[in-house]
Write an enzyme that holds these catalytic residues in place. Structure first.
Site, PDB file in Angstrom:
ATOM      1  N   ASP A  92      13.982 -11.218  -2.878  1.00  0.00           N
ATOM      2  CA  ASP A  92      14.086 -10.786  -4.263  1.00  0.00           C
ATOM      3  C   ASP A  92      13.516 -11.910  -5.112  1.00  0.00           C
ATOM      4  O   ASP A  92      13.548 -13.078  -4.737  1.00  0.00           O
ATOM      5  CB  ASP A  92      15.540 -10.493  -4.641  1.00  0.00           C
ATOM      6  CG  ASP A  92      15.620  -9.913  -6.036  1.00  0.00           C
ATOM      7  OD1 ASP A  92      14.637  -9.264  -6.459  1.00  0.00           O
ATOM      8  OD2 ASP A  92      16.627 -10.125  -6.727  1.00  0.00           O
ATOM      9  N   GLY A  94      14.266 -13.082  -8.189  1.00  0.00           N
ATOM     10  CA  GLY A  94      15.017 -13.784  -9.227  1.00  0.00           C
ATOM     11  C   GLY A  94      15.195 -12.895 -10.444  1.00  0.00           C
ATOM     12  O   GLY A  94      15.870 -13.274 -11.400  1.00  0.00           O
ATOM     13  N   GLY A  95      14.616 -11.707 -10.390  1.00  0.00           N
ATOM     14  CA  GLY A  95      14.780 -10.760 -11.495  1.00  0.00           C
ATOM     15  C   GLY A  95      16.233 -10.373 -11.708  1.00  0.00           C
ATOM     16  O   GLY A  95      16.684 -10.186 -12.830  1.00  0.00           O
ATOM     17  N   PHE A  96      16.962 -10.278 -10.602  1.00  0.00           N
ATOM     18  CA  PHE A  96      18.371  -9.927 -10.742  1.00  0.00           C
ATOM     19  C   PHE A  96      19.153 -11.049 -11.399  1.00  0.00           C
ATOM     20  O   PHE A  96      20.122 -10.814 -12.112  1.00  0.00           O
ATOM     21  CB  PHE A  96      18.991  -9.604  -9.379  1.00  0.00           C
ATOM     22  CG  PHE A  96      20.399  -9.089  -9.461  1.00  0.00           C
ATOM     23  CD1 PHE A  96      20.659  -7.808  -9.928  1.00  0.00           C
ATOM     24  CD2 PHE A  96      21.478  -9.879  -9.100  1.00  0.00           C
ATOM     25  CE1 PHE A  96      21.960  -7.324 -10.030  1.00  0.00           C
ATOM     26  CE2 PHE A  96      22.785  -9.408  -9.197  1.00  0.00           C
ATOM     27  CZ  PHE A  96      23.020  -8.125  -9.657  1.00  0.00           C
ATOM     28  N   GLY A 221      17.117  -2.120 -11.562  1.00  0.00           N
ATOM     29  CA  GLY A 221      17.885  -1.824 -12.772  1.00  0.00           C
ATOM     30  C   GLY A 221      18.977  -0.790 -12.577  1.00  0.00           C
ATOM     31  O   GLY A 221      19.516  -0.262 -13.546  1.00  0.00           O
ATOM     32  N   ASP A 271      19.587  -2.398  -0.019  1.00  0.00           N
ATOM     33  CA  ASP A 271      20.245  -3.678   0.233  1.00  0.00           C
ATOM     34  C   ASP A 271      21.447  -3.721  -0.674  1.00  0.00           C
ATOM     35  O   ASP A 271      21.473  -3.071  -1.710  1.00  0.00           O
ATOM     36  CB  ASP A 271      19.336  -4.861  -0.110  1.00  0.00           C
ATOM     37  CG  ASP A 271      19.330  -5.129  -1.598  1.00  0.00           C
ATOM     38  OD1 ASP A 271      18.665  -4.375  -2.321  1.00  0.00           O
ATOM     39  OD2 ASP A 271      20.028  -6.062  -2.049  1.00  0.00           O
ATOM     40  N   HIS A 340      31.724  -6.604  10.895  1.00  0.00           N
ATOM     41  CA  HIS A 340      32.063  -5.186  11.036  1.00  0.00           C
ATOM     42  C   HIS A 340      31.318  -4.326  10.015  1.00  0.00           C
ATOM     43  O   HIS A 340      30.728  -3.308  10.356  1.00  0.00           O
ATOM     44  CB  HIS A 340      33.569  -4.954  10.870  1.00  0.00           C
ATOM     45  CG  HIS A 340      33.884  -3.518  10.582  1.00  0.00           C
ATOM     46  ND1 HIS A 340      34.095  -2.595  11.577  1.00  0.00           N
ATOM     47  CD2 HIS A 340      33.905  -2.830   9.414  1.00  0.00           C
ATOM     48  CE1 HIS A 340      34.252  -1.401  11.034  1.00  0.00           C
ATOM     49  NE2 HIS A 340      34.153  -1.515   9.716  1.00  0.00           N
TER      50      HIS A 340
END
Length: 376
Positions: A92, A94-96, A221, A271, A340
């Site tokens: 990812d 870094g947008g999140f 988003g 994810d 698990h």
RNA sequence: GGGGAGAUUCCAGAGUGGCUAAAUGGGGCAGACUGUAAAUCUGUUGGGCGACCUUCGGAGGUUCGAAUCCUCCUCUCCCCA
């Protein structure tokens, strides 16, 4: 990278296929365990491979850039060499973190200035910089640098944010094309659809992304606090626009039920931190429902954690023992629960794939959905 | 034998006349968690739906009013012989 479809569900938009990368094949639909800082928290890489049977994991550009840093990653020969995972990796961008670390960043047209959550130092993340970092990490799939707007969010803001994301995407693609992989394996760039919960914006964004011809496409988003119905509505809309012959990645999703619904809409990749984070916090997902392992009701339940499972830990440890580990704050509890949950998530998507190929995905989904969603 | 300190709600431990069913931890119970600042965070924890009732070692007293002041009792711990 090559994406091939092998089956389409007749009653839904679900499809089964596979992605070929230089680090191996990914069978879709797939769930990708999140390994933000180069580690899927509390689980050995060996177990991710051999027990979970994950086919691709995530890393995060922002976190890996801050620590261990580019020098170390480069010195190691990329993230694959560094953490010992020799299968595909997706990073990812870094947008999140533009969303989750909103209080310590500033957005400008040039990019985003972050104040490190580790030492307070300031760092500029521009589309070009992010591409460079993702080259150093060496991910098989590099996500474009985007802004993930919060929910709720004003439409004006969502529109502006989407346009910035599109501009950044142009710069990402330009810089991506100008640079080369550092470790000899192919890297792909996935753009990200934005537009918050506004159908016209989502449509505009999806059409723009679809026109670019990238090797795969993502829906971002979502899962930022909006009602699930809106998430489904946006996903369905966008999937209808994104090209059929490219993998679709629904970012940050989700619960087992969310994933099955997403698959039904034509999503190929997922994810989520849920199996690991919730696992560390005592929640486990099973094909019979959801359990909070800290609850008193498991205190004297000596049956296996999940007798339907093939995972050694599910058969060898009892519910009472797992509860004991959690109430005693013993590190093995989060380890077992994470293992698990990941095993269950991978089992779920594999099962979904099987039923898509067999042609009974929709009826299978209808049957399993209430069971896996119930609280035990 | 002499001197001193103390007994508080499950535990530890504040509180030293009314704002105290009693701070704060811990433990217990429950909840949250969706591209990971998370082995994190939140709520709750005497009884009753409630005006209220029963609680701060025990018994008695002072006071309009006490976990808090007084008397005696029981028990615990520390120091000196």
């Amino acid at each position: 990278m090559k994406f091939s479809l092998i089956a389409n569900d007749s009653k839904s938009n679900a499809r089964a296929g596979f992605i070929e990368t230089d680090h191996g094949i990914i069978e879709t639909p797939i769930f990708m365990p999140v390994g933000t800082i180069g580690s899927v928290k509390a689980v050995h890489i060996r177990d991710i491979k051999e027990s979970v049977k994950a086919q691709i994991i995530l890393g995060n550009t922002y976190h890996l850039y801050l620590r261990p840093g580019l020098e170390t990653l480069k010195g190691a020969g990329g993230l694959h060499k560094f953490n010992g995972w020799d299968r595909p990796i997706l990073t990812d961008s870094g947008g999140f973190q533009v969303f989750s670390l909103a209080h310590r960043r500033k957005i400008t047209p040039e990019g985003v200035t972050f104040q490190s959550h580790i030492d307070g130092s300031k760092h500029l993340f521009s589309p070009e910089r992010v591409m460079d970092i993702e080259r150093v990490i060496g991910a098989d799939i590099m996500m474009a640098f985007d802004e993930c707007p919060p929910y709720p969010c004003e439409k004006d803001y969502a529109r502006k944010s989407m346009h910035i994301t599109h501009q950044w995407l142009d710069r990402c693609i330009t810089h991506f094309d100008k640079t080369e992989p550092l470790y000899g394996h192919h890297q792909s760039l996935f753009p990200i659809v934005q537009g918050s919960v506004f159908t016209d914006l989502r449509k505009e964004s999806a059409e723009h992304i679809a026109s670019l011809g990238c090797e795969g496409n993502a829906i971002g988003g979502v899962s930022v606090g909006e009602p699930i119905e809106l998430m489904y509505e946006m996903t369905e809309l966008v999937c209808g626009i994104l090209p059929k012959d490219k993998p679709r990645y629904l970012m940050g999703v989700g619960t087992p039920a969310n994933i099955l619904e997403g698959i039904g809409m034509g999503v190929d990749m997922f994810d989520c931190v849920m199996p690991t984070r919730n696992g560390r916090n005592g929640m486990i997902f099973t094909r019979n429902g959801i359990m909070n392992m800290r609850n008193e009701r498991w205190k004297n339940d000596f049956s296996p954690i999940d007798s339907d499972s093939e995972l050694f830990a599910d058969l060898e440890y009892s519910k009472a023992y797992l509860r004991h580990l959690f109430t005693a704050n013993e590190i093995l509890g989060p380890m077992i629960a994470s293992l698990h949950n990941l095993h269950f998530y991978l089992w779920l998507v594999k099962e979904a794939r099987k039923h898509i190929i067999a042609g009974d995905f929709t009826s299978w989904k209808a049957l399993i959905l209430p069971t896996i969603s119930q609280r035990l």
